[in-house]
Design a protein around this motif. Structure first.
Motif, PDB file in Angstrom:
ATOM      1  N   GLY A  95      12.243  -3.750   6.811  1.00  0.00           N
ATOM      2  CA  GLY A  95      12.681  -2.648   6.133  1.00  0.00           C
ATOM      3  C   GLY A  95      11.811  -1.802   5.319  1.00  0.00           C
ATOM      4  O   GLY A  95      12.300  -0.959   4.381  1.00  0.00           O
ATOM      5  N   ARG A  96      10.501  -1.792   5.474  1.00  0.00           N
ATOM      6  CA  ARG A  96       9.655  -1.438   4.592  1.00  0.00           C
ATOM      7  C   ARG A  96       8.729  -0.094   5.306  1.00  0.00           C
ATOM      8  O   ARG A  96       8.301  -0.096   6.419  1.00  0.00           O
ATOM      9  N   ASP A  97       8.770   0.903   4.349  1.00  0.00           N
ATOM     10  CA  ASP A  97       7.460   1.850   4.909  1.00  0.00           C
ATOM     11  C   ASP A  97       6.307   1.313   5.184  1.00  0.00           C
ATOM     12  O   ASP A  97       5.924   0.474   4.419  1.00  0.00           O
ATOM     13  N   ARG A  98       5.618   1.814   6.536  1.00  0.00           N
ATOM     14  CA  ARG A  98       4.327   1.047   6.662  1.00  0.00           C
ATOM     15  C   ARG A  98       3.218   1.272   5.788  1.00  0.00           C
ATOM     16  O   ARG A  98       2.255   0.491   5.568  1.00  0.00           O
ATOM     17  N   PHE A  99       3.056   2.506   5.114  1.00  0.00           N
ATOM     18  CA  PHE A  99       1.958   2.556   4.414  1.00  0.00           C
ATOM     19  C   PHE A  99       2.212   2.029   2.957  1.00  0.00           C
ATOM     20  O   PHE A  99       1.334   1.551   2.435  1.00  0.00           O
ATOM     21  N   LYS A 100       3.507   1.940   2.516  1.00  0.00           N
ATOM     22  CA  LYS A 100       3.664   1.376   1.291  1.00  0.00           C
ATOM     23  C   LYS A 100       3.376  -0.292   1.231  1.00  0.00           C
ATOM     24  O   LYS A 100       2.923  -0.820   0.697  1.00  0.00           O
ATOM     25  N   ALA A 101       3.891  -0.702   2.454  1.00  0.00           N
ATOM     26  CA  ALA A 101       4.000  -2.161   2.791  1.00  0.00           C
ATOM     27  C   ALA A 101       2.444  -2.609   2.740  1.00  0.00           C
ATOM     28  O   ALA A 101       1.755  -3.626   2.318  1.00  0.00           O
ATOM     29  N   ALA A 102       1.559  -1.658   3.477  1.00  0.00           N
ATOM     30  CA  ALA A 102      -0.047  -1.798   3.514  1.00  0.00           C
ATOM     31  C   ALA A 102      -0.426  -1.885   2.087  1.00  0.00           C
ATOM     32  O   ALA A 102      -1.203  -2.664   1.818  1.00  0.00           O
ATOM     33  N   SER A 103      -0.027  -0.925   1.293  1.00  0.00           N
ATOM     34  CA  SER A 103      -0.553  -0.816  -0.105  1.00  0.00           C
ATOM     35  C   SER A 103      -0.466  -2.146  -0.907  1.00  0.00           C
ATOM     36  O   SER A 103      -1.331  -2.710  -1.779  1.00  0.00           O
ATOM     37  N   GLU A 104       0.944  -2.626  -0.698  1.00  0.00           N
ATOM     38  CA  GLU A 104       1.324  -3.723  -1.494  1.00  0.00           C
ATOM     39  C   GLU A 104       0.439  -5.036  -1.038  1.00  0.00           C
ATOM     40  O   GLU A 104       0.014  -5.524  -1.739  1.00  0.00           O
ATOM     41  N   LEU A 105       0.042  -5.213   0.322  1.00  0.00           N
ATOM     42  CA  LEU A 105      -0.881  -6.114   0.764  1.00  0.00           C
ATOM     43  C   LEU A 105      -2.041  -5.961   0.383  1.00  0.00           C
ATOM     44  O   LEU A 105      -2.963  -6.866  -0.082  1.00  0.00           O
ATOM     45  N   GLN A 106      -2.582  -4.579   0.346  1.00  0.00           N
ATOM     46  CA  GLN A 106      -4.087  -4.524  -0.096  1.00  0.00           C
ATOM     47  C   GLN A 106      -4.055  -4.779  -1.698  1.00  0.00           C
ATOM     48  O   GLN A 106      -5.203  -5.418  -2.035  1.00  0.00           O
ATOM     49  N   ALA A 107      -3.144  -4.567  -2.378  1.00  0.00           N
ATOM     50  CA  ALA A 107      -3.096  -5.070  -3.702  1.00  0.00           C
ATOM     51  C   ALA A 107      -3.284  -6.442  -4.038  1.00  0.00           C
ATOM     52  O   ALA A 107      -3.821  -6.786  -5.005  1.00  0.00           O
ATOM     53  N   VAL A 108      -2.948  -7.453  -3.072  1.00  0.00           N
ATOM     54  CA  VAL A 108      -3.108  -8.637  -3.249  1.00  0.00           C
ATOM     55  C   VAL A 108      -4.224  -9.220  -2.403  1.00  0.00           C
ATOM     56  O   VAL A 108      -4.220 -10.526  -2.116  1.00  0.00           O
TER      57      VAL A 108
END
Lengths: 413, 409
Positions: free
Chosen positions: B308-321
């Motif tokens: 359900g998530r935008d691919r780039f926003k999801a990647a940013s969330e993962l990068q942030a952790v």
């Protein structure tokens, strides 16, 4: 000297490589070309020694086949770069080197006082090649990254997969994101060496894996750059603007083949007619008539007529189906040889291990035996990408054990 | 402005397509003088890309091939009709002042034109000759024909891509045309380094298929050492990690049309960050052994979060952790909307004599002292005849006019 013991093109060039997952292939290629590549590991061995597969599946830092492959032809020393005495030894080692190759995270070596900025004043001839996921200074340079994400962010993944787009796009195997970066690190090293021959100057080279992937996507980039078109992935074929027809078939022995471009010239139609007849398949192929018709063509079929002119469409379709029909009735190797001997460009989809037994690779001496005197036996390795009779590329010896060549450091101390 | 890196090197170049032209492209970007020899009678179309798509506009013909321009930036174009004695003499003159002769014709073609290695070294004893074709000039398949997908099939690369119990996905493009060119550039530059040290020329024979086969090392050793083939049940599964083992490691559905997210846990720390972010609480996944044993269920759990998530926003969330992740980039994403490729200058604009200003692939390395320069587009047919035949070889304008009238250039 015979061809087997001639020095390579880079004989006399010393490369100091900081062990790294992404740069290991670059070091391997430079060592294959004859450079003396000294790979620097932490005292308890680099973490890639923990990578599968292992000799007889027994995990051990001296039994990693990953390490064996990527570090063949290199010498190995250990240094704890967290320790100032060890860093001094590293500086001494670099002082003797022509090239430093590393894939450390941007900033790490600077923090330790052993980066190019710190060392170059004393060594203006030094060439320093850095290989990082996004280059050293761009806005994404601090992102976490591995082979999979390099290939996803860099373009190759978008073009690769299946006709059914409900299936995720695919990453090709073999850590090609790292290896593509490594290939460009090798090109950079050779270019900087030639430049130094000419100017006497060394330099710093910043290689980006993400950039490397981006410019290694053929039509995926050029279609967009030139015409603003987005290619779409297809099963086993080039990603394209418009769908193309199949090129894959399953041969009688269960191995896939690539059936290439269908025949379009009278000569190629005649070849398929003769081939079908010689295999006794003629009577089983309903559209054989159209093949005979094609063999009478005065001009090659033009693709633009396919779908327009009914006869051209029938001939073209029959040719494509005929090649597939042949492939399904014989073994993959019979198909490959039978077609190629008749001048039709087709391929056999080998699994990597099957390559080594193929007569082409055998005759070119591609599989090579590498002695593991420590184990009392030899193993078959992959050999040279090209044949250079005066400056041969070759696997010189097995990968080093942990600290095997630390006496090199003693000599410099 | 040109790069000084290779400005002391001159190549008499017959390469075409990408698998050959890519080699001298790299060298041209670093300032080597690449003299591309083309046939005026067939309008240079021994390189089929001269007249094929993509096109910048409605114009068609041998000056408008988009890939040709991309692969031949910064090269010089000379036409020589090698069916004529005069054309052959002029070629010999160019060879006599060149460091290397390069080609990726089918095996035997240059020899039939009268310029096999024995002839080349009579013209210039220390010449480096680099030939490159699918199976090389040595071996039982030397007469066989290939292009990228055939090379990739025969070297094992095609097989490594895709899902179990499915046909090979292949590569989606001619990956080995790129690396055919890159390995050929290595062969040329290594040969030049050897020559500069020893004074010795040689004939280096490259086979794209062999170059491709060097790219599958650990898999091959798993067979030669352990007897374990890649052609086995459950393999290949190329979105999962081969070496080293990781899980999760894959490409997952994201929100939007044909939108995908790549992510992986390199270790337990990455996994804990992923599980925390995604709200996955399942003790089976606590260690790598468990995650590998339940990888299908693990992938389902990740997909439930990503889909359900935008691919780039999801990647940013993962990068942030601290987790490696990236949206699967479409051409527009990475060419027009990626700050890093822009910062790199990865898509330089060159000027082509007919097409005008066109963006091309840049070079993925920056040199501190002698960086690459890409400004000039691919050569028009015979564009540099006067510069090379006149300026370099010293033939007069009147002579060139006669040669043109006689159909030699």
């Amino acid at each position: 000297m015979t061809g087997n013991d001639l020095p390579g093109a880079l004989a006399g060039i010393r490369v100091v490589e900081l062990a790294g997952e992404a740069s290991a292939y670059a070091g391997l290629l430079l060592a294959g070309m004859g450079a003396e590549v000294i790979v620097v590991e932490p005292p308890d061995g680099h973490h890639t020694r923990g990578f599968e597969p292992f000799l007889h599946d027994e995990p051990d830092p001296e039994r990693s086949l990953w390490w064996w492959h990527y570090n063949a032809s290199k010498l190995g020393v250990t240094l704890d770069l967290g320790d100032e005495d060890a860093r001094d030894r590293f500086r001494s080692l670099v002082a003797t080197a022509d090239v430093v190759l590393e894939s450390e995270r941007p900033g790490r070596l600077g923090d330790l006082g052993i980066d190019h900025d710190t060392l170059r004043a004393d060594h203006p001839e030094l060439i320093w090649v850095s290989l990082t996921p996004f280059g050293r200074s761009g806005p994404r340079s601090q992102e976490e990254s591995i082979d999979l994400t390099v290939l996803a962010a860099g373009g190759p993944v978008w073009s690769c997969g299946y006709d059914d787009h409900a299936i995720p796009p695919q990453r090709g195997g073999g850590n090609q994101g790292y290896q593509t970066g490594s290939v460009f690190a090798v090109l950079s090293t050779l270019t900087a060496l030639l430049a130094r021959d000419h100017s006497g100057q060394g330099q710093f080279v910043d290689v980006s894996m993400h950039a490397a992937a981006n410019v290694t996507t053929e039509f995926g980039s050029v279609q967009w750059l030139v015409a603003g078109d987005e290619v779409q992935r297809q099963t086993g074929r080039h990603a394209a603007i418009e769908p193309t027809t199949f090129t894959r078939a399953l041969s009688a022995d269960g191995i896939d083949v690539n059936t290439g471009f269908p025949p379009r010239s009278a000569r190629d139609f005649a070849v398929v007619v003769e081939w079908m007849e010689s295999l006794g398949l003629k009577d089983d192929f309903e559209e054989f008539f159209f093949l005979e018709m094609g063999a009478q063509l005065e001009e090659d079929l033009h693709l633009s007529q396919v779908g327009q002119d009914p006869e051209v469409t029938a001939m073209f379709g029959a040719a494509r189906e005929a090649v597939r029909f042949i492939s399904e009735n014989i073994t993959a190797y019979e198909f490959f040889i039978g077609a190629q001997e008749r001048g039709l460009a087709v391929g056999i989809i080998y699994s990597p291990e099957e390559v080594l037994a193929d007569p082409h690779f055998q005759e070119r001496g591609f599989p090579v035996e590498v002695e593991h005197e420590d184990l009392g036996r030899s193993f078959t390795y992959l050999g040279a990408p090209y044949i250079a009779p005066k400056s041969p590329y070759r696997i010189r010896h097995r990968a080093p054990h942990i600290g095997e060549h630390n006496d090199l450091l003693e000599a410099l101390a | 402005m040109k790069s000084e890196a290779l400005s002391h090197i001159r190549i008499c170049d017959f390469t075409g397509q990408l698998a050959g032209a890519g080699a001298t492209r790299w060298m041209a970007a670093f300032g080597a003088e690449i003299i591309r020899i083309e046939d005026p009678v067939r309008l240079g179309k021994w390189d089929v890309l001269r007249g094929t798509s993509p096109f910048v506009d409605d114009r068609r013909g041998h000056e408008f091939g988009g890939c040709f321009n991309n692969h031949n930036v910064e090269k010089l174009g000379v036409t020589l009709n090698l069916r004529t004695e005069r054309g052959k003499e002029l070629l010999a003159e160019i060879i006599s002042v060149s460091d290397a002769v390069t080609e990726n014709f089918a095996a035997g073609v240059l020899e039939r034109l009268g310029f096999g290695y024995d002839r080349l070294r009579k013209i210039k004893p220390d010449i480096l000759y680099v030939s490159n074709c699918g199976f090389g000039h040595i071996g039982p398949y030397r007469k066989y024909k290939t292009w990228g997908p055939i090379v990739q099939a025969c070297c094992g690369l095609t097989f490594t891509s895709g899902l179990p119990d499915m046909p090979s996905a292949g590569w989606g493009y001619s990956y080995m045309d790129h690396h055919g060119g890159n390995f050929m550039a290595m062969a040329i530059m290594a040969g030049l380094i050897h020559r500069s040290r020893t004074g010795e020329g040689q004939w280096i024979d490259m086979s794209c298929t062999d170059a491709g086969a060097t790219m599958l090392g650990p898999v091959a050793l798993d067979y030669t050492v352990n007897g374990r083939p890649l052609r086995r049940d459950g393999m290949p599964y190329s979105n999962r990690s081969q070496f080293p083992a990781m899980a999760p490691h894959g490409i997952y559905e994201a929100d939007g049309h044909d939108a995908w997210l790549a992510l992986a846990a390199r270790d337990d720390r990455d996994w804990q960050a992923i599980a925390g972010l995604m709200g996955i609480d399942d003790s089976r996944f606590d260690d790598l052994t468990g995650r590998l044993a339940h990888e299908d269920e693990l992938d389902d759990a990740v997909r439930a979060w990503s889909s359900g998530r935008d691919r780039f926003k999801a990647a940013s969330e993962l990068q942030a952790v601290g987790v490696p992740a990236a949206g699967v980039a479409k051409p527009e994403d990475r060419i027009d909307n990626d700050l890093n490729t822009e910062d790199w200058g990865l898509w330089p604009t060159v000027t082509h004599g007919e097409m005008g200003r066109v963006r091309v692939d840049g070079i993925p390395a920056h040199f501190s002292e002698t960086d690459w320069v890409l400004e000039r587009g691919g050569p028009l047919l015979g564009q540099h005849n006067r510069q090379i035949l006149g300026g370099l070889l010293g033939h007069s304008d009147a002579e060139l006019a006669d040669l043109a009238a006689e159909g030699v250039i």
